[in-house]
Design an enzyme around this catalytic site. Structure first.
Site, PDB file in Angstrom:
ATOM      1  N   LEU A 281       0.812  -1.219   0.000  1.00  0.00           N
ATOM      2  CA  LEU A 281       0.000   0.000   0.000  1.00  0.00           C
ATOM      3  C   LEU A 281       0.843   1.266   0.000  1.00  0.00           C
ATOM      4  O   LEU A 281       0.519   2.230  -0.702  1.00  0.00           O
ATOM      5  CB  LEU A 281      -0.942  -0.001   1.206  1.00  0.00           C
ATOM      6  N   HIS A 282       1.910   1.310   0.796  1.00  0.00           N
ATOM      7  CA  HIS A 282       2.656   2.565   0.914  1.00  0.00           C
ATOM      8  C   HIS A 282       3.409   2.926  -0.358  1.00  0.00           C
ATOM      9  O   HIS A 282       3.882   4.046  -0.496  1.00  0.00           O
ATOM     10  CB  HIS A 282       3.604   2.527   2.111  1.00  0.00           C
TER      11      HIS A 282
END
Length: 376
Positions: A281-282
């Site tokens: 996600l990051h």
């Protein structure tokens, strides 16, 4: 908004402002350095400030030691500087300076008769390819940080964004080559996999779908703890090919498969009751993340679960991770580090329920959050 009244300062805000004013006062600093009760605090802050100024030099000393194989050389027995110099093919004076720098950084330790051996941090580098790979990878980041103001103005770097460029599309992967990225991720996955496996029993699930799972190192690491669980990996086709080879080499071909595709556009494999996102996600902006979470929610059955494992902003004891990723992801040109509260909110928006943060041993490496698919 123009003309809007400022929010009233809290007690914490006022205390913080006072501390900042005192720290900025040369007169107060000189007094704090002399007063017995504040002297230890003043010294710690001075050391921390020096570390901020000298951090690049520390990192380069570590990089040199790793590239030269210094820790492996001293693994079995301490050696004097002259012996190290001859083994490395470096001038004695330069070798001695590197050895002394490593002693100061606790990478090495001075032994009897002037010999040098492994220190506490240098010993931790042994058999830890993930850290070594990241230190080597930082050469790209340093290229983008040669002019940090130019990086901030541009909003992305050149070296790092080029390294990650293939991750955008299948065509990019084939053009750029998946090898450097896959090797880096595979080297560092065991650390994260251990955090996840200790925090969550993957073996309670029938099939786990690892989205953006690279060449399969995470699955290889956690599979022994979940002997009855089948695994599916989903990543870009060139990367999935590497995963299949890794599964076969690990003896997992009978219960671990890899499917190629772009998780931003292609259908996700079905049949899993657990979806995992390990350090995914990051690396992506909010719109991509939110769309992916919705698609995972649609692919999972009622009673299914999602697991997110990655460093999270504002995690107690791991605050400096936020500073690192703020600059790293800027140079990469996309993504951002999110707090646990932000990820939980995005999971709820995507249709997941009861997001909860699990306890992990080393939150600096990764935090773990799970959420459930409730029945309609």
């Amino acid at each position: 908004m123009a003309g809007a009244a400022a929010a009233p300062a809290t007690l914490r805000d006022r205390i913080g402002a006072l501390q900042a004013r005192l720290s900025a006062s040369d007169r107060f600093r000189r007094w704090a350095e002399r007063f017995p009760l504040t002297r230890p605090i003043a010294r710690r802050r001075a050391a921390a400030l020096f570390d901020l100024c000298a951090g690049f030099v520390y990192a380069q000393a570590l990089a040199a030691a790793l590239r030269l194989g210094l820790f492996e050389m001293l693994r079995e027995r301490p050696m004097p500087a002259i012996a190290v110099s001859l083994r490395l093919g470096l001038p004695l004076a330069s070798t001695t300076r590197l050895l002394e720098a490593c002693v100061a950084l606790r990478l090495l330790a001075q032994r009897a008769n002037g010999a040098y051996g492994l220190g506490a941090l240098g010993a931790a580098m042994i058999d830890n390819p993930g850290v070594a790979a990241m230190v080597g990878h930082h050469a790209l980041l340093y290229e983008d940080l040669r002019d940090p103001i130019a990086l901030l103005r541009a909003g992305r770097g050149e070296a790092l964004s080029g390294f990650w460029a293939y991750a955008g599309t299948e065509a990019g992967a084939q053009a750029t080559g998946a090898d450097p990225y896959s090797a880096l991720m595979a080297a560092s996955q065991p650390m994260v996999a251990a955090q996840v496996a200790d925090a969550y029993a993957i073996g309670q699930h029938r099939r786990a779908l690892d989205i953006g799972g690279g060449e399969g190192r995470f699955i290889v690491e956690v599979a022994p703890r979940a002997p009855a669980t089948a695994f599916t990996l989903f990543d870009l086709p060139p990367v999935a090919d590497r995963a299949r080879s890794r599964f076969a080499a690990a003896g997992l071909a009978d219960r671990a498969t890899a499917e190629g595709g772009d998780f931003r556009a292609d259908p996700l494999p079905s049949g899993a009751d657990l979806a995992t996102l390990v350090r995914v996600l990051h690396d992506h902006d909010d719109a991509v993340v939110q769309a992916l979470l919705r698609r995972i929610r649609a692919a999972l059955p009622a009673g299914g679960r999602i697991l997110v494992a990655e460093p999270m902003a504002g995690t107690p004891g791991a605050e400096r991770v936020g500073a690192y990723f703020a600059i790293y992801l800027l140079a990469m040109g996309q993504g951002r580090l999110r707090s646990a509260a932000e990820i939980a909110a995005m999971l709820r928006e995507a249709g997941f329920a009861q997001p909860r943060l699990l306890r992990v041993r080393m939150p600096m490496i990764a935090s773990v959050m799970i959420a459930d698919v409730m029945g309609d």
